[in-house]
Design a protein around this motif. Sequence first.
Motif, PDB file in Angstrom:
ATOM      1  N   ALA A 148       0.829  -1.208   0.000  1.00 19.26           N
ATOM      2  CA  ALA A 148       0.000   0.000   0.000  1.00 19.26           C
ATOM      3  C   ALA A 148       0.864   1.259   0.000  1.00 19.26           C
ATOM      4  O   ALA A 148       0.556   2.232  -0.697  1.00 19.26           O
ATOM      5  CB  ALA A 148      -0.932  -0.005   1.211  1.00 19.26           C
ATOM      6  N   VAL A 149       1.952   1.249   0.767  1.00 12.98           N
ATOM      7  CA  VAL A 149       2.862   2.402   0.786  1.00 12.98           C
ATOM      8  C   VAL A 149       3.516   2.567  -0.578  1.00 12.98           C
ATOM      9  O   VAL A 149       3.596   3.686  -1.097  1.00 12.98           O
ATOM     10  CB  VAL A 149       3.944   2.245   1.885  1.00 12.98           C
ATOM     11  N   PHE A 150       3.969   1.477  -1.175  1.00 16.16           N
ATOM     12  CA  PHE A 150       4.595   1.562  -2.493  1.00 16.16           C
ATOM     13  C   PHE A 150       3.614   2.113  -3.521  1.00 16.16           C
ATOM     14  O   PHE A 150       3.978   2.984  -4.332  1.00 16.16           O
ATOM     15  CB  PHE A 150       5.107   0.190  -2.931  1.00 16.16           C
ATOM     16  N   ASP A 151       2.388   1.637  -3.498  1.00 16.82           N
ATOM     17  CA  ASP A 151       1.379   2.114  -4.437  1.00 16.82           C
ATOM     18  C   ASP A 151       1.119   3.609  -4.255  1.00 16.82           C
ATOM     19  O   ASP A 151       1.093   4.368  -5.227  1.00 16.82           O
ATOM     20  CB  ASP A 151       0.085   1.325  -4.259  1.00 16.82           C
ATOM     21  N   LEU A 152       0.962   4.039  -3.017  1.00 19.23           N
ATOM     22  CA  LEU A 152       0.719   5.457  -2.748  1.00 19.23           C
ATOM     23  C   LEU A 152       1.929   6.298  -3.138  1.00 19.23           C
ATOM     24  O   LEU A 152       1.781   7.370  -3.742  1.00 19.23           O
ATOM     25  CB  LEU A 152       0.379   5.667  -1.272  1.00 19.23           C
ATOM     26  N   ALA A 153       3.120   5.826  -2.821  1.00 17.83           N
ATOM     27  CA  ALA A 153       4.340   6.566  -3.164  1.00 17.83           C
ATOM     28  C   ALA A 153       4.496   6.707  -4.672  1.00 17.83           C
ATOM     29  O   ALA A 153       4.902   7.760  -5.172  1.00 17.83           O
ATOM     30  CB  ALA A 153       5.562   5.872  -2.563  1.00 17.83           C
ATOM     31  N   ARG A 154       4.151   5.666  -5.389  1.00 17.11           N
ATOM     32  CA  ARG A 154       4.248   5.711  -6.852  1.00 17.11           C
ATOM     33  C   ARG A 154       3.251   6.716  -7.426  1.00 17.11           C
ATOM     34  O   ARG A 154       3.577   7.499  -8.308  1.00 17.11           O
ATOM     35  CB  ARG A 154       3.980   4.315  -7.418  1.00 17.11           C
ATOM     36  N   ARG A 155       2.044   6.721  -6.892  1.00 16.93           N
ATOM     37  CA  ARG A 155       1.014   7.629  -7.406  1.00 16.93           C
ATOM     38  C   ARG A 155       1.285   9.092  -7.043  1.00 16.93           C
ATOM     39  O   ARG A 155       0.916   9.990  -7.790  1.00 16.93           O
ATOM     40  CB  ARG A 155      -0.350   7.215  -6.891  1.00 16.93           C
ATOM     41  N   THR A 156       1.887   9.315  -5.887  1.00 13.89           N
ATOM     42  CA  THR A 156       2.172  10.693  -5.463  1.00 13.89           C
ATOM     43  C   THR A 156       3.571  11.146  -5.849  1.00 13.89           C
ATOM     44  O   THR A 156       3.934  12.284  -5.596  1.00 13.89           O
ATOM     45  CB  THR A 156       2.004  10.835  -3.935  1.00 13.89           C
ATOM     46  N   ARG A 157       4.342  10.253  -6.425  1.00 17.28           N
ATOM     47  CA  ARG A 157       5.709  10.537  -6.895  1.00 17.28           C
ATOM     48  C   ARG A 157       6.650  10.990  -5.784  1.00 17.28           C
ATOM     49  O   ARG A 157       7.402  11.947  -5.936  1.00 17.28           O
ATOM     50  CB  ARG A 157       5.672  11.553  -8.032  1.00 17.28           C
ATOM     51  N   TRP A 158       6.576  10.277  -4.667  1.00 12.76           N
ATOM     52  CA  TRP A 158       7.490  10.545  -3.569  1.00 12.76           C
ATOM     53  C   TRP A 158       8.868  10.025  -3.940  1.00 12.76           C
ATOM     54  O   TRP A 158       9.010   9.101  -4.719  1.00 12.76           O
ATOM     55  CB  TRP A 158       7.065   9.828  -2.303  1.00 12.76           C
ATOM     56  N   GLY A 159       9.861  10.574  -3.271  1.00 13.00           N
ATOM     57  CA  GLY A 159      11.210  10.068  -3.415  1.00 13.00           C
ATOM     58  C   GLY A 159      11.395   8.786  -2.622  1.00 13.00           C
ATOM     59  O   GLY A 159      10.561   8.421  -1.789  1.00 13.00           O
ATOM     60  N   ARG A 180      13.525   8.093  -0.249  1.00 12.65           N
ATOM     61  CA  ARG A 180      13.715   8.326   1.189  1.00 12.65           C
ATOM     62  C   ARG A 180      12.381   8.440   1.918  1.00 12.65           C
ATOM     63  O   ARG A 180      12.174   7.818   2.960  1.00 12.65           O
ATOM     64  CB  ARG A 180      14.542   9.587   1.397  1.00 12.65           C
ATOM     65  N   ARG A 181      11.455   9.214   1.363  1.00 13.55           N
ATOM     66  CA  ARG A 181      10.146   9.387   1.995  1.00 13.55           C
ATOM     67  C   ARG A 181       9.400   8.059   2.032  1.00 13.55           C
ATOM     68  O   ARG A 181       8.802   7.702   3.046  1.00 13.55           O
ATOM     69  CB  ARG A 181       9.337  10.445   1.259  1.00 13.55           C
ATOM     70  N   MET A 182       9.449   7.336   0.932  1.00 14.69           N
ATOM     71  CA  MET A 182       8.755   6.052   0.876  1.00 14.69           C
ATOM     72  C   MET A 182       9.319   5.087   1.923  1.00 14.69           C
ATOM     73  O   MET A 182       8.566   4.422   2.640  1.00 14.69           O
ATOM     74  CB  MET A 182       8.883   5.441  -0.515  1.00 14.69           C
ATOM     75  N   LEU A 183      10.636   5.005   2.043  1.00 11.53           N
ATOM     76  CA  LEU A 183      11.253   4.104   3.017  1.00 11.53           C
ATOM     77  C   LEU A 183      10.925   4.505   4.447  1.00 11.53           C
ATOM     78  O   LEU A 183      10.695   3.641   5.305  1.00 11.53           O
ATOM     79  CB  LEU A 183      12.760   4.045   2.806  1.00 11.53           C
ATOM     80  N   LEU A 184      10.883   5.804   4.732  1.00 17.50           N
ATOM     81  CA  LEU A 184      10.522   6.256   6.079  1.00 17.50           C
ATOM     82  C   LEU A 184       9.094   5.851   6.437  1.00 17.50           C
ATOM     83  O   LEU A 184       8.823   5.421   7.555  1.00 17.50           O
ATOM     84  CB  LEU A 184      10.700   7.769   6.201  1.00 17.50           C
ATOM     85  N   MET A 226       7.492   3.334   5.133  1.00 22.36           N
ATOM     86  CA  MET A 226       7.497   1.883   5.288  1.00 22.36           C
ATOM     87  C   MET A 226       8.005   1.476   6.672  1.00 22.36           C
ATOM     88  O   MET A 226       7.462   0.570   7.302  1.00 22.36           O
ATOM     89  CB  MET A 226       8.360   1.233   4.208  1.00 22.36           C
ATOM     90  N   LEU A 227       9.026   2.144   7.152  1.00 18.37           N
ATOM     91  CA  LEU A 227       9.570   1.834   8.483  1.00 18.37           C
ATOM     92  C   LEU A 227       8.611   2.203   9.610  1.00 18.37           C
ATOM     93  O   LEU A 227       8.694   1.648  10.704  1.00 18.37           O
ATOM     94  CB  LEU A 227      10.907   2.544   8.685  1.00 18.37           C
ATOM     95  N   ALA A 228       7.716   3.129   9.357  1.00 20.37           N
ATOM     96  CA  ALA A 228       6.764   3.553  10.392  1.00 20.37           C
ATOM     97  C   ALA A 228       5.885   2.402  10.861  1.00 20.37           C
ATOM     98  O   ALA A 228       5.392   2.421  11.996  1.00 20.37           O
ATOM     99  CB  ALA A 228       5.895   4.699   9.880  1.00 20.37           C
ATOM    100  N   GLY A 229       5.703   1.396  10.048  1.00 22.02           N
ATOM    101  CA  GLY A 229       4.886   0.254  10.437  1.00 22.02           C
ATOM    102  C   GLY A 229       5.589  -0.732  11.339  1.00 22.02           C
ATOM    103  O   GLY A 229       4.999  -1.729  11.744  1.00 22.02           O
ATOM    104  N   THR A 230       6.834  -0.459  11.680  1.00 17.37           N
ATOM    105  CA  THR A 230       7.592  -1.397  12.515  1.00 17.37           C
ATOM    106  C   THR A 230       7.736  -0.930  13.961  1.00 17.37           C
ATOM    107  O   THR A 230       8.240  -1.677  14.788  1.00 17.37           O
ATOM    108  CB  THR A 230       9.005  -1.621  11.941  1.00 17.37           C
ATOM    109  N   ILE A 231       7.306   0.291  14.259  1.00 17.67           N
ATOM    110  CA  ILE A 231       7.469   0.850  15.598  1.00 17.67           C
ATOM    111  C   ILE A 231       6.085   1.108  16.188  1.00 17.67           C
ATOM    112  O   ILE A 231       5.283   1.813  15.571  1.00 17.67           O
ATOM    113  CB  ILE A 231       8.283   2.157  15.558  1.00 17.67           C
TER     114      ILE A 231
END
Length: 103
Positions: free
Chosen positions: A56-67, A69-73, A75-80
């Motif tokens: 879901a994060v990858f799909d949203l990042a692709r559609r919003t054209r995030w960099g 770094r933002r996408m990885l951050l 993605m990591l938010a789901g681990t804490i």
Amino acid sequence: MSGALLRYRAIAYVVGVVLILLVVVGMPLKYIWDEPAVVETIGPAHGFLYMVYLVAVFDLARRTRWGLRRMLLVMLAGTIPFVSFYAERVVTRWAREPATVTV
């Protein structure tokens, strides 16, 4: 893009709740009271849901054209524990901001 945002928000909330259950309920039961049933049940469920969260994060990042770094951050938010709730609010704001075009 609103569909991708809605999917992200839903899975971020679910992953956050399941992770809190795993950490706050399951881990103490397993390591203090030697009762691993909750971890054995919720752990694999969280693992599967986290993979859905990553998609879901990858799909949203692709559609919003995030960099990257933002996408990885995000993605990591789901681990804490508890961070996915904060990240969901920030990501919603980012996704709703008007796109800026750089020339």
